[in-house]
Design a protein around this motif. Structure first.
Motif, PDB file in Angstrom:
ATOM      1  N   ARG A   1       0.869  -1.179   0.000  1.00  0.00           N
ATOM      2  CA  ARG A   1       0.000   0.000   0.000  1.00  0.00           C
ATOM      3  C   ARG A   1       0.902   1.224   0.000  1.00  0.00           C
ATOM      4  O   ARG A   1       1.709   1.416   0.923  1.00  0.00           O
ATOM      5  CB  ARG A   1      -0.894  -0.020   1.229  1.00  0.00           C
ATOM      6  CG  ARG A   1      -1.998   1.012   1.221  1.00  0.00           C
ATOM      7  CD  ARG A   1      -2.941   0.809   2.403  1.00  0.00           C
ATOM      8  NE  ARG A   1      -4.060   1.738   2.335  1.00  0.00           N
ATOM      9  CZ  ARG A   1      -5.038   1.798   3.250  1.00  0.00           C
ATOM     10  NH1 ARG A   1      -5.012   0.974   4.305  1.00  0.00           N
ATOM     11  NH2 ARG A   1      -6.025   2.663   3.106  1.00  0.00           N
TER      12      ARG A   1
ATOM     13  N   PHE B   1      -6.963  -0.197  -2.066  1.00  0.00           N
ATOM     14  CA  PHE B   1      -6.612  -1.165  -1.027  1.00  0.00           C
ATOM     15  C   PHE B   1      -7.789  -2.063  -0.663  1.00  0.00           C
ATOM     16  O   PHE B   1      -7.613  -3.289  -0.497  1.00  0.00           O
ATOM     17  CB  PHE B   1      -6.109  -0.447   0.227  1.00  0.00           C
ATOM     18  CG  PHE B   1      -5.807  -1.390   1.344  1.00  0.00           C
ATOM     19  CD1 PHE B   1      -4.704  -2.234   1.281  1.00  0.00           C
ATOM     20  CD2 PHE B   1      -6.645  -1.476   2.453  1.00  0.00           C
ATOM     21  CE1 PHE B   1      -4.430  -3.128   2.308  1.00  0.00           C
ATOM     22  CE2 PHE B   1      -6.373  -2.362   3.482  1.00  0.00           C
ATOM     23  CZ  PHE B   1      -5.256  -3.190   3.404  1.00  0.00           C
ATOM     24  N   ASP B   2      -8.990  -1.522  -0.539  1.00  0.00           N
ATOM     25  CA  ASP B   2     -10.137  -2.351  -0.139  1.00  0.00           C
ATOM     26  C   ASP B   2     -10.393  -3.459  -1.147  1.00  0.00           C
ATOM     27  O   ASP B   2     -10.680  -4.606  -0.768  1.00  0.00           O
ATOM     28  CB  ASP B   2     -11.389  -1.481   0.021  1.00  0.00           C
ATOM     29  CG  ASP B   2     -11.316  -0.576   1.248  1.00  0.00           C
ATOM     30  OD1 ASP B   2     -10.489  -0.857   2.144  1.00  0.00           O
ATOM     31  OD2 ASP B   2     -12.069   0.410   1.290  1.00  0.00           O
TER      32      ASP B   2
ATOM     33  N   ARG C   1      -7.582  -6.050  -0.772  1.00  0.00           N
ATOM     34  CA  ARG C   1      -7.705  -6.827   0.467  1.00  0.00           C
ATOM     35  C   ARG C   1      -8.852  -7.816   0.370  1.00  0.00           C
ATOM     36  O   ARG C   1      -8.750  -8.960   0.846  1.00  0.00           O
ATOM     37  CB  ARG C   1      -7.942  -5.883   1.654  1.00  0.00           C
ATOM     38  CG  ARG C   1      -7.735  -6.551   3.008  1.00  0.00           C
ATOM     39  CD  ARG C   1      -6.265  -6.956   3.106  1.00  0.00           C
ATOM     40  NE  ARG C   1      -5.946  -7.463   4.423  1.00  0.00           N
ATOM     41  CZ  ARG C   1      -5.214  -8.535   4.637  1.00  0.00           C
ATOM     42  NH1 ARG C   1      -4.771  -9.249   3.620  1.00  0.00           N
ATOM     43  NH2 ARG C   1      -4.915  -8.904   5.855  1.00  0.00           N
ATOM     44  N   SER C   2      -9.942  -7.388  -0.248  1.00  0.00           N
ATOM     45  CA  SER C   2     -11.089  -8.282  -0.414  1.00  0.00           C
ATOM     46  C   SER C   2     -10.741  -9.465  -1.307  1.00  0.00           C
ATOM     47  O   SER C   2     -11.163 -10.594  -1.043  1.00  0.00           O
ATOM     48  CB  SER C   2     -12.260  -7.496  -1.002  1.00  0.00           C
ATOM     49  OG  SER C   2     -13.355  -8.344  -1.243  1.00  0.00           O
TER      50      SER C   2
ATOM     51  N   PRO D   1      -7.552 -11.879   0.984  1.00  0.00           N
ATOM     52  CA  PRO D   1      -7.654 -11.664   2.438  1.00  0.00           C
ATOM     53  C   PRO D   1      -6.487 -12.239   3.233  1.00  0.00           C
ATOM     54  O   PRO D   1      -6.236 -11.785   4.361  1.00  0.00           O
ATOM     55  CB  PRO D   1      -8.970 -12.361   2.800  1.00  0.00           C
ATOM     56  CG  PRO D   1      -9.195 -13.349   1.704  1.00  0.00           C
ATOM     57  CD  PRO D   1      -8.649 -12.733   0.480  1.00  0.00           C
TER      58      PRO D   1
ATOM     59  N   VAL E   1       0.259  -7.611   4.153  1.00  0.00           N
ATOM     60  CA  VAL E   1       0.095  -6.200   3.798  1.00  0.00           C
ATOM     61  C   VAL E   1       1.289  -5.415   4.328  1.00  0.00           C
ATOM     62  O   VAL E   1       1.644  -5.515   5.512  1.00  0.00           O
ATOM     63  CB  VAL E   1      -1.207  -5.621   4.370  1.00  0.00           C
ATOM     64  CG1 VAL E   1      -1.294  -4.123   4.072  1.00  0.00           C
ATOM     65  CG2 VAL E   1      -2.417  -6.351   3.805  1.00  0.00           C
TER      66      VAL E   1
END
Length: 427
Positions: free
Chosen positions: A5, A42-43, A46-47, A50, A54
């Motif tokens: 990130r 990022f969301d 990450r989804s 999982p 990170v």
């Protein structure tokens, strides 16, 4: 798999042809075995992943790995000898140092110092002007392979106007070069480049021998020097009286093509620029060296208008260090001052010259920008808290201004991490 990130700057669209800086303050780069598989928010990342590790890099600026298209292996200990023009500097500083690499222990020490210099400066790929000694090149290629860097290099050859220890001949140079090609070209991230020192120290027969190596070994590279200094150019004309110009010494030998990188080209003739563009050859622009040796102003506008590809080189050790950020800002200074009319460069131009242009010049299509499908060669700029560059980045008017401050003030001390193919090499 890792999700980085980060605040990311790169130049997927060439600023010299209308492109602009691509920048984002919070981007997720998904890296799988060194490959950028996704560039997204990022969301979303990450989804989709999982369980991925990170790593938050938003306290710095992530840029592509830097690409140096002209840097001398044997000259790391010769950096900083100022006050001499090219031929005097070679005789008094560079060439005596280069003769020391005939000692394997010396060559091994220098190889380590050189690779450390590249990595600490954020250089992940380089066209390296090698040594005159085949033994030193074996040592260097071995160390470069272990380092993981993307290195193109080769045995330097010359048969005149050099100390005796550095001289070779057609038969010996061909035999030694071919053995190095067979041993190292295509191994890991290594490639071979036929490397005549320059036409001031390589006669027509030696140059032609290099051309035969290129013909017999498809895929290898060529690198040398071109039009750096007016005394050098006059000397080349005396040694090669039947050619059209300096470039023609290489062209007649079969050494000018798309995999040819020629350093400097400060004083080109129009015909040379036309021929370089036609062949697809690259000019490695070395701004601090051009200044340190008083070689002159690089005619960037003429190269661009002629269609010649240009990228940056540090030219260690006439150049004053491995830092391509410094080379970028020095190119800006010199273009500002060029009495013939320089190109108005902004920070996106500088980043492009130091990354994507170099990757394209060296046909490293897998790197140069931080896009999906590219390998993760990257540099994290993170200056110490409270230092002028940190202050400048935090208070920049916009991303282009922040990048300008990175070039204006950035040093190897501001480089926190360096990745090649997803592997962290620094610190």
């Amino acid at each position: 798999m890792v999700i980085y990130r980060a605040r990311v700057f790169d130049t997927p669209d060439n600023p010299f042809t209308g492109g602009r800086l691509r920048s984002a303050s919070d981007i997720a780069l998904v890296i799988d075995d060194g490959l950028i598989t996704s560039r997204t928010d990022f969301d979303t990342a990450r989804s989709a992943h999982p369980d991925a590790e990170v790593v938050d890099l938003r306290d710095g600026v992530l840029i592509p790995g830097l690409v140096d298209t002209h840097v001398h292996l044997p000259q790391v200990r010769a950096i900083g000898h100022l006050g001499r023009p090219l031929l005097d500097w070679l005789d008094q500083c560079a060439l005596p140092e280069e003769a020391n690499l005939g000692d394997p222990a010396y060559a091994k020490a220098v190889a380590g110092e050189f690779l450390t210099g590249l990595i600490s400066a954020g250089t992940t790929s380089a066209m390296v002007f090698g040594s005159h000694f085949a033994s030193a090149m074996d040592i260097f290629f071995s160390a470069a392979d272990e380092s993981g860097l993307r290195i193109t290099s080769g045995l330097v050859t010359g048969d005149r106007n050099l100390p005796n220890a550095l001289l070779t001949d057609v038969e010996r140079s061909t035999k030694e070069s071919q053995a190095l090609i067979d041993r190292w070209h295509g191994k890991g991230r290594l490639r071979y480049a036929v490397t005549p020192r320059f036409s001031f120290s390589a006669g027509p027969e030696l140059l032609a021998a290099g051309g035969r190596l290129v013909e017999e070994n498809p895929g290898i590279w060529v690198t040398s020097h071109l039009n750096e200094n007016r005394d050098e150019i006059s000397g080349v004309a005396q040694i090669h009286p039947d050619v059209l110009d300096y470039l023609d010494t290489y062209d007649r030998a079969g050494l000018v093509g798309r995999r040819t990188v020629l350093a400097h080209n400060v004083h080109p003739q129009d015909r040379e620029l036309e021929r370089m563009a036609e062949a697809g050859a690259v000019a490695a622009h070395c701004p601090t060296s051009n200044s340190a040796l008083a070689s002159g102003f690089f005619p960037l506008r003429r190269h661009i208008e002629a269609g010649v590809r240009v990228a940056l080189g540090s030219d260690v050790g006439a150049g004053t260090g491995f830092n391509l950020l410094k080379e970028g800002v020095q190119s800006y200074f010199m273009q500002q001052l060029d009495p013939a009319g320089g190109v108005a460069l902004n920070s996106a131009h500088l980043l492009h010259l130091a990354t994507a242009a170099g990757a394209e010049a060296l046909e490293l299509d897998e790197v140069g920008v931080l896009s999906e499908g590219k390998r993760f060669d990257a540099v994290l700029i993170r200056p110490p808290e409270g230092q002028p560059l940190d202050v400048g980045i935090r208070h920049a008017a916009d991303d282009g201004d922040a990048l300008a401050k990175i070039f204006a003030m950035g040093t190897p001390g501001d480089i926190a991490e360096v990745w090649v193919d997803g592997k962290n090499l620094h610190p």
